[in-house]
Design a protein around this motif. Sequence first.
Motif, PDB file in Angstrom:
ATOM      1  N   ILE A 185       0.853  -1.190   0.000  1.00  0.00           N
ATOM      2  CA  ILE A 185       0.000   0.000   0.000  1.00  0.00           C
ATOM      3  C   ILE A 185       0.888   1.240   0.000  1.00  0.00           C
ATOM      4  O   ILE A 185       1.738   1.403   0.871  1.00  0.00           O
ATOM      5  CB  ILE A 185      -0.924   0.023   1.234  1.00  0.00           C
ATOM      6  N   ASP A 186       0.713   2.094  -0.986  1.00  0.00           N
ATOM      7  CA  ASP A 186       1.435   3.359  -1.047  1.00  0.00           C
ATOM      8  C   ASP A 186       0.545   4.457  -0.486  1.00  0.00           C
ATOM      9  O   ASP A 186      -0.491   4.792  -1.073  1.00  0.00           O
ATOM     10  CB  ASP A 186       1.832   3.693  -2.487  1.00  0.00           C
ATOM     11  N   VAL A 187       0.937   5.018   0.634  1.00  0.00           N
ATOM     12  CA  VAL A 187       0.137   6.029   1.320  1.00  0.00           C
ATOM     13  C   VAL A 187       0.508   7.416   0.798  1.00  0.00           C
ATOM     14  O   VAL A 187       1.685   7.783   0.752  1.00  0.00           O
ATOM     15  CB  VAL A 187       0.351   5.950   2.844  1.00  0.00           C
ATOM     16  N   ASP A 188      -0.510   8.185   0.429  1.00  0.00           N
ATOM     17  CA  ASP A 188      -0.307   9.570  -0.026  1.00  0.00           C
ATOM     18  C   ASP A 188      -0.447  10.573   1.108  1.00  0.00           C
ATOM     19  O   ASP A 188       0.250  11.586   1.141  1.00  0.00           O
ATOM     20  CB  ASP A 188      -1.327   9.923  -1.114  1.00  0.00           C
ATOM     21  N   VAL A 189      -1.385  10.299   2.012  1.00  0.00           N
ATOM     22  CA  VAL A 189      -1.653  11.222   3.121  1.00  0.00           C
ATOM     23  C   VAL A 189      -1.795  10.419   4.412  1.00  0.00           C
ATOM     24  O   VAL A 189      -2.513   9.416   4.457  1.00  0.00           O
ATOM     25  CB  VAL A 189      -2.934  12.043   2.881  1.00  0.00           C
ATOM     26  N   LEU A 190      -1.104  10.873   5.441  1.00  0.00           N
ATOM     27  CA  LEU A 190      -1.196  10.285   6.777  1.00  0.00           C
ATOM     28  C   LEU A 190      -1.963  11.245   7.672  1.00  0.00           C
ATOM     29  O   LEU A 190      -1.626  12.432   7.749  1.00  0.00           O
ATOM     30  CB  LEU A 190       0.213  10.064   7.333  1.00  0.00           C
ATOM     31  N   ILE A 191      -3.002  10.746   8.340  1.00  0.00           N
ATOM     32  CA  ILE A 191      -3.755  11.562   9.301  1.00  0.00           C
ATOM     33  C   ILE A 191      -3.534  10.973  10.684  1.00  0.00           C
ATOM     34  O   ILE A 191      -4.072   9.919  11.027  1.00  0.00           O
ATOM     35  CB  ILE A 191      -5.254  11.617   8.957  1.00  0.00           C
ATOM     36  N   ASN A 192      -2.712  11.662  11.481  1.00  0.00           N
ATOM     37  CA  ASN A 192      -2.437  11.236  12.853  1.00  0.00           C
ATOM     38  C   ASN A 192      -3.526  11.801  13.761  1.00  0.00           C
ATOM     39  O   ASN A 192      -3.370  12.871  14.367  1.00  0.00           O
ATOM     40  CB  ASN A 192      -1.049  11.724  13.288  1.00  0.00           C
ATOM     41  N   ASN A 193      -4.613  11.058  13.848  1.00  0.00           N
ATOM     42  CA  ASN A 193      -5.771  11.498  14.614  1.00  0.00           C
ATOM     43  C   ASN A 193      -5.855  10.842  15.986  1.00  0.00           C
ATOM     44  O   ASN A 193      -6.465  11.400  16.900  1.00  0.00           O
ATOM     45  CB  ASN A 193      -7.044  11.182  13.812  1.00  0.00           C
ATOM     46  N   ALA A 194      -5.258   9.672  16.159  1.00  0.00           N
ATOM     47  CA  ALA A 194      -5.375   8.937  17.423  1.00  0.00           C
ATOM     48  C   ALA A 194      -4.806   9.762  18.574  1.00  0.00           C
ATOM     49  O   ALA A 194      -3.722  10.344  18.462  1.00  0.00           O
ATOM     50  CB  ALA A 194      -4.652   7.600  17.321  1.00  0.00           C
TER      51      ALA A 194
END
Length: 267
Positions: free
Chosen positions: A80-89
């Motif tokens: 899986i190639d991630v474009d956007v990481l959302i650190n919400n935790a």
Amino acid sequence: MNRFDFAGKTVLITGASMGLGAEFARQLSRLGATLVLVARSEAKLQALATELGKAHVITADLAAPGAAQRLFEAVTAQAIDVDVLINNAGFGLHGDFGTLPLAGQREEIDLNVGALVELTYLFLPMLERRQGGVIQLASVAAYQPTPYMSVYGATKAFVLSFSEALWAEYQAKGLRVLCLSPGATDTPFFQRAGGLTPPGTKARPEDVVRTGLAAFIAGRPSAMHGFANQLLMLTARLFSRAFVAKIVARIAKPKAPVLLPPSTDKR
């Protein structure tokens, strides 16, 4: 910096099982993004994935040692190639610093700061290569001392400073970094915090997420949801930090428990 289009992009969201994380997933799904949903509750993640129609689900307790590395390895193992990481935790605990459990306050630091930094570091080369970015969730608590949620406020102040510094480092390289700071929002956050009841009306998660996504698309370093929150933070700058801390302490001080008289019911 060009405007960002989420259609066809892959977005990884931590803390995706409820609250703002779940709302990010819903709105990004409508924008055409492929989602990687991460949280501790597999049942809630699977229910959300079913609701959205399609999403990758990975269960992880990101406060646990080595969890960020294991998550990164799980994502790369699935190609899986991630474009956007959302650190919400993240979470906060409300109460006197000296009486709240130390283990819980360390967990706040491990999740709100430790996991966020590790995940940002691990995914950064991938995000930079794909010209994507990171959305970090902070809070209005990042902008002033936060008595009775002292560790939580300190972790969010770290997230704000860290994110804005990364934005300045990587903007010229085409990588977006946004710090989103909500105020009181209608999510399960306050239940876990220990009964804190914030004054005023809580914001809708839908509105907070829309604010964040619009700011990210525009390439901004930070965004705070709500005009009232923005005005309050601007006003706070007119006073000393000591004065602001005292005011916040009066508002946030835990209410004394109500002591009921002994029961005389002999049944």
